[in-house]
Design a protein around this motif. Structure first.
Motif, PDB file in Angstrom:
ATOM      1  N   ASN A 135      48.214  67.907 -44.154  1.00 11.06           N
ATOM      2  CA  ASN A 135      47.605  68.453 -45.368  1.00 11.06           C
ATOM      3  C   ASN A 135      47.666  67.463 -46.523  1.00 11.06           C
ATOM      4  N   GLN A 136      47.942  66.201 -46.201  1.00 16.25           N
ATOM      5  CA  GLN A 136      47.981  65.120 -47.175  1.00 16.25           C
ATOM      6  C   GLN A 136      47.089  63.976 -46.684  1.00 16.25           C
ATOM      7  N   PRO A 137      46.770  63.012 -47.551  1.00 19.12           N
ATOM      8  CA  PRO A 137      46.116  61.809 -47.039  1.00 19.12           C
ATOM      9  C   PRO A 137      47.006  61.169 -45.972  1.00 19.12           C
ATOM     10  N   VAL A 138      46.403  60.759 -44.850  1.00 22.36           N
ATOM     11  CA  VAL A 138      47.227  60.370 -43.711  1.00 22.36           C
ATOM     12  C   VAL A 138      46.553  59.280 -42.896  1.00 22.36           C
ATOM     13  N   ALA A 139      47.387  58.462 -42.253  1.00 23.65           N
ATOM     14  CA  ALA A 139      46.917  57.519 -41.242  1.00 23.65           C
ATOM     15  C   ALA A 139      47.656  57.802 -39.951  1.00 23.65           C
ATOM     16  N   VAL A 140      46.952  57.754 -38.837  1.00 23.66           N
ATOM     17  CA  VAL A 140      47.563  57.844 -37.506  1.00 23.66           C
ATOM     18  C   VAL A 140      47.244  56.532 -36.806  1.00 23.66           C
ATOM     19  N   ILE A 141      48.297  55.794 -36.429  1.00 27.37           N
ATOM     20  CA  ILE A 141      48.128  54.437 -35.920  1.00 27.37           C
ATOM     21  C   ILE A 141      48.898  54.265 -34.616  1.00 27.37           C
ATOM     22  N   GLY A 142      48.210  53.810 -33.573  1.00 23.99           N
ATOM     23  CA  GLY A 142      48.891  53.412 -32.356  1.00 23.99           C
ATOM     24  C   GLY A 142      49.616  52.096 -32.616  1.00 23.99           C
ATOM     25  N   TRP A 143      50.922  52.091 -32.443  1.00 25.09           N
ATOM     26  CA  TRP A 143      51.744  50.950 -32.841  1.00 25.09           C
ATOM     27  C   TRP A 143      51.947  50.006 -31.656  1.00 25.09           C
TER      28      TRP A 143
ATOM     29  N   VAL B 284      51.574  58.056 -39.815  1.00 21.76           N
ATOM     30  CA  VAL B 284      52.199  58.414 -38.544  1.00 21.76           C
ATOM     31  C   VAL B 284      52.016  57.215 -37.617  1.00 21.76           C
ATOM     32  N   LEU B 285      53.128  56.548 -37.312  1.00 22.52           N
ATOM     33  CA  LEU B 285      53.116  55.367 -36.462  1.00 22.52           C
ATOM     34  C   LEU B 285      53.548  55.794 -35.069  1.00 22.52           C
ATOM     35  N   VAL B 286      52.626  55.724 -34.133  1.00 26.00           N
ATOM     36  CA  VAL B 286      52.837  56.287 -32.805  1.00 26.00           C
ATOM     37  C   VAL B 286      53.027  55.149 -31.806  1.00 26.00           C
ATOM     38  N   LYS B 287      54.180  55.128 -31.165  1.00 22.36           N
ATOM     39  CA  LYS B 287      54.452  54.081 -30.193  1.00 22.36           C
ATOM     40  C   LYS B 287      53.423  54.144 -29.077  1.00 22.36           C
ATOM     41  N   ALA B 288      52.895  52.984 -28.707  1.00 27.08           N
ATOM     42  CA  ALA B 288      51.874  52.939 -27.660  1.00 27.08           C
ATOM     43  C   ALA B 288      52.350  53.674 -26.426  1.00 27.08           C
ATOM     44  N   GLY B 289      51.477  54.501 -25.869  1.00 25.70           N
ATOM     45  CA  GLY B 289      51.843  55.275 -24.692  1.00 25.70           C
ATOM     46  C   GLY B 289      50.975  56.495 -24.559  1.00 25.70           C
ATOM     47  N   ASP B 290      51.395  57.403 -23.675  1.00 28.10           N
ATOM     48  CA  ASP B 290      50.607  58.578 -23.325  1.00 28.10           C
ATOM     49  C   ASP B 290      51.160  59.828 -23.991  1.00 28.10           C
ATOM     50  N   TYR B 291      50.243  60.635 -24.546  1.00 25.13           N
ATOM     51  CA  TYR B 291      50.589  61.884 -25.227  1.00 25.13           C
ATOM     52  C   TYR B 291      49.649  62.943 -24.673  1.00 25.13           C
ATOM     53  N   ALA B 292      50.202  64.000 -24.113  1.00 25.52           N
ATOM     54  CA  ALA B 292      49.386  64.925 -23.328  1.00 25.52           C
ATOM     55  C   ALA B 292      49.379  66.342 -23.896  1.00 25.52           C
ATOM     56  N   GLU B 293      48.286  67.032 -23.610  1.00 21.33           N
ATOM     57  CA  GLU B 293      48.103  68.466 -23.791  1.00 21.33           C
ATOM     58  C   GLU B 293      48.308  68.916 -25.235  1.00 21.33           C
ATOM     59  N   ALA B 294      49.437  69.460 -25.621  1.00 19.13           N
ATOM     60  CA  ALA B 294      49.608  69.983 -26.979  1.00 19.13           C
ATOM     61  C   ALA B 294      50.288  68.987 -27.911  1.00 19.13           C
TER      62      ALA B 294
END
Length: 419
Positions: A99-107, A78-88
């Motif tokens: 439910n799989q092997p995963v990476a979460v990366i601020g891009w 999951v490549l997440v564009k740099a920025g703000d993500y709020a609440e839910a």
């Protein structure tokens, strides 16, 4: 040796000779890449791009990317564009997990997640400024930082009148939040931490990689892994701060990992301002957790009535290595505390204890735990009893240990010897 890599001393610093991305399932790096953009994305989009960093079809929320990635039935990123993500926006308040092997990366910069809003409209109420915000748990000033660069917490007042009379306080009156910071706060000056989950993963049981992920708040911790699992968890350049309990009797750590049989490794990460501990590692019946922290930190942990708050703590049979980093100013606890049958080697670490309960302790080894301190420094002061190092039944071995302030205390059959 179960996890085989070298530790190097370069100048005065200790480093693990390992590439963090090599510590997780390699299929993560060749699997699907789901893109997330909080500004221009749409959860109706596929999230897929022609290449990594193509956000043309990005989703808007991280949890929507989890759902799409899970549908592939394989490892993904999951490549997440740099920025703000709020609440839910992270896990849909704990409802949507990978439910799989995963990476979460601020891009291309930090992914900032807050269990609350990033911008608040304030109204002058005469003595206080107000906003309509429900389920508020903690409140911080973003425009006034601590010496460590963290937000400064406001104290909760007894009522609106007390808030109006006392600067740097807040109070919740029904659905109305009142703050007094001595003037009109800007839209982004106050971090309102509400009753949302942080990066909470209660069912995920496969490899997990985080990079450039910065979480604020969370009623079960800013970061919390709980599932019984045989897997590795790796974080690089992340922070987990300001966990905020939904119940004042159920205080949670800033970063907590439980019941994981595998390697839990964090590089250049911070766990501070937790409602209880900063970094907390427990086997809780699942043996095999190995922890590596390199250049990590944990400051000003402990909130409200919390007791026994630590910057770093390991329990049960956890095996841990701490390379560099610093921990300090926890409330009513110890900065680095190893407990039960843990084994911990700390090299090049610094701790600063300034407690409020009458005893300041920088490093502490309890029960049957073993601790090796190499080129570490403990600084404990400000209370009736101050210990740079305490062996409370535990066994401690030292080499190049510096007691900058405070003594060395041995109780309940513990020992401190050179190695």
């Amino acid at each position: 040796m179960r996890f085989d890599f070298d530790i190097e001393q370069i100048g005065g610093a200790y480093r693990a000779a390992v590439e963090p991305r090599d510590l997780v399932d390699p299929a993560i790096w060749t699997g699907a890449a789901l893109h997330v953009d909080s500004v221009s994305g749409d959860d109706g989009n596929s999230g897929l791009g022609t290449q990594d960093g193509d956000f043309a079809s990005a989703k808007r929320t991280i949890h929507a990317a989890f759902t799409a990635g899970n549908a592939t039935g394989a490892a993904y990123r999951v490549l997440v564009k740099a920025g703000d993500y709020a609440e839910a926006a992270f896990t849909r308040n704990g409802n949507d997990e990978p439910n799989q092997p995963v990476a979460v990366i601020g891009w291309d910069g930090p992914l900032r997640y807050r269990a609350g809003p990033f911008d608040v409209v304030w109204n002058d109420a005469g003595g206080t400024y107000t906003a309509t915000e429900s389920s508020v748990r903690r409140v911080f000033r973003c425009d006034l930082l601590t010496a460590e660069g963290h937000y400064t917490e406001l104290s909760e007042a007894a009522d609106v009148a007390s808030c109006a009379a006392t600067q740097n306080t807040w109070v919740h009156d029904g659905t109305v939040l009142h703050v007094n910071v001595g003037g009109a706060p800007g839209a982004g000056d106050i971090a309102v931490i509400r009753s949302f989950h942080g990066a909470r993963f209660m069912t995920h049981d496969k490899d997990f990689y985080l990079e450039n992920v910065h979480c604020e708040g969370g009623i079960s911790g800013a970061l919390h892994f709980d599932a019984v699992a045989a897997r590795n968890i790796v974080g690089v350049n992340c922070s987990f701060r300001y966990s905020a309990p939904s119940n004042p009797t159920a205080l949670q750590d800033a970063a907590r990992v439980r019941r994981t049989d595998g390697l839990v490794a964090f590089f250049d990460c911070d766990a501070s301002g937790g409602a209880k501990d900063g970094w907390s590692f427990h086997e809780d019946g699942t043996a095999g957790m190995h922890v590596l922290l390199q250049d990590c930190s944990g400051w000003r942990n402990g909130f409200s009535t919390a007791t026994s708050c630590n910057g770093f703590t390991s329990h049960d049979g956890v095996r841990a290595i701490l390379l560099g980093g610093d921990f300090g100013l926890s409330r009513n606890g110890t900065e680095v505390h190893v407990i039960q049958s843990t084994e911990t080697w700390a090299a090049g670490c610094r701790t600063v204890a300034r407690d409020v309960d009458g005893t300041s302790v920088a490093f502490k080894c309890s029960n049957d735990a073993l601790m090796w301190l190499q080129d570490c420094a403990g600084d404990a002061a400000g209370q009736a009893e101050n210990y740079a190092l305490q062996a409370n039944a535990g066994t401690v071995f030292t080499r190049g240990f510096a007691a900058l302030a405070g003594g060395v205390d041995v109780t309940s059959g513990g020992s401190v010897t050179l190695f």
